[in-house]
Design a protein around this motif. Structure first.
Motif, PDB file in Angstrom:
ATOM      1  N   ARG A   8       0.873  -1.161   0.223  1.00 53.25           N
ATOM      2  CA  ARG A   8      -0.017   0.077  -0.083  1.00 53.25           C
ATOM      3  C   ARG A   8       0.959   1.174  -0.007  1.00 53.25           C
ATOM      4  N   TYR A   9       1.741   1.332   0.689  1.00 56.01           N
ATOM      5  CA  TYR A   9       2.738   2.426   0.945  1.00 56.01           C
ATOM      6  C   TYR A   9       3.495   2.593  -0.413  1.00 56.01           C
ATOM      7  N   ARG A  10       3.986   1.631  -1.009  1.00 53.52           N
ATOM      8  CA  ARG A  10       4.633   1.840  -2.224  1.00 53.52           C
ATOM      9  C   ARG A  10       3.882   2.067  -3.369  1.00 53.52           C
ATOM     10  N   ALA A  13       3.291   5.835  -2.653  1.00 61.77           N
ATOM     11  CA  ALA A  13       4.449   6.484  -2.854  1.00 61.77           C
ATOM     12  C   ALA A  13       4.600   6.788  -4.451  1.00 61.77           C
ATOM     13  N   TYR A  56      -1.347   9.185   1.244  1.00 62.73           N
ATOM     14  CA  TYR A  56      -0.028   8.629   1.439  1.00 62.73           C
ATOM     15  C   TYR A  56       0.621   8.730   2.823  1.00 62.73           C
ATOM     16  N   PHE A  59      -0.929   6.003   4.981  1.00 69.67           N
ATOM     17  CA  PHE A  59      -0.254   4.597   4.871  1.00 69.67           C
ATOM     18  C   PHE A  59       1.477   4.517   5.191  1.00 69.67           C
ATOM     19  N   ALA A  60       1.777   5.596   5.070  1.00 69.98           N
ATOM     20  CA  ALA A  60       3.283   5.865   5.428  1.00 69.98           C
ATOM     21  C   ALA A  60       3.395   5.878   7.036  1.00 69.98           C
ATOM     22  N   LEU A  63       2.595   2.076   8.074  1.00 68.67           N
ATOM     23  CA  LEU A  63       4.099   1.563   7.896  1.00 68.67           C
ATOM     24  C   LEU A  63       4.941   2.000   8.947  1.00 68.67           C
ATOM     25  N   GLN A  74      10.564   8.418  10.396  1.00 68.17           N
ATOM     26  CA  GLN A  74       9.034   8.668  10.283  1.00 68.17           C
ATOM     27  C   GLN A  74       8.764   9.850   9.610  1.00 68.17           C
ATOM     28  N   GLU A  91      11.260   5.679  -1.212  1.00 67.68           N
ATOM     29  CA  GLU A  91      10.372   4.437  -1.622  1.00 67.68           C
ATOM     30  C   GLU A  91      11.367   3.244  -1.743  1.00 67.68           C
TER      31      GLU A  91
END
Length: 112
Positions: A8-10, A13, A56, A59-60, A63, A74, A91
């Motif tokens: 999800r993060y990728r 990003a 983003y 999700f970041a 993560l 962070q 990323e």
């Protein structure tokens, strides 16, 4: 931590990075090149980037909290979506680090 959290993060990003690069190009076209239509393009891409950047951030942050990152790391990851092309580099670095950790944590599957 599940691999889906990293995925999800990728995705976000890359989406955020592409939109920010497009927004930068639109701003250059609007103010430096004074191109017709750049105003509408910049407005649409800017709004899309703004809303998707919030996603983003969510999700970041998710993560980072699951990976138990320190606050400095962070913030570094969260701010990567505000600097053109930074999201791609951050990323890639984060993905390599976490994929290695996920590979260590996953149990080996024995074949019969």
């Amino acid at each position: 931590m599940k691999k889906s959290v990293l995925t999800r993060y990728r995705v976000m990003a890359y989406v955020t990075g592409v939109l920010l690069v497009l927004l930068t190009i639109g701003v250059i076209a609007k103010y430096l090149l004074r191109m017709d239509g750049a105003d509408d393009f910049t407005r649409v891409v800017g709004i899309a980037h703004g809303w998707l950047y919030v996603l983003y951030l969510v999700f970041a942050f998710d993560l980072g909290s699951k990976a138990k990152w320190p606050v400095g790391k962070q913030l570094w990851v969260l701010l990567a979506g505000t600097v053109p092309t930074a999201a791609f580099f951050v990323e890639r670095r984060i993905s390599r680090e976490l994929e290695a950790r996920l590979a260590e944590d996953s149990p080996a599957v024995a074949k019969a």
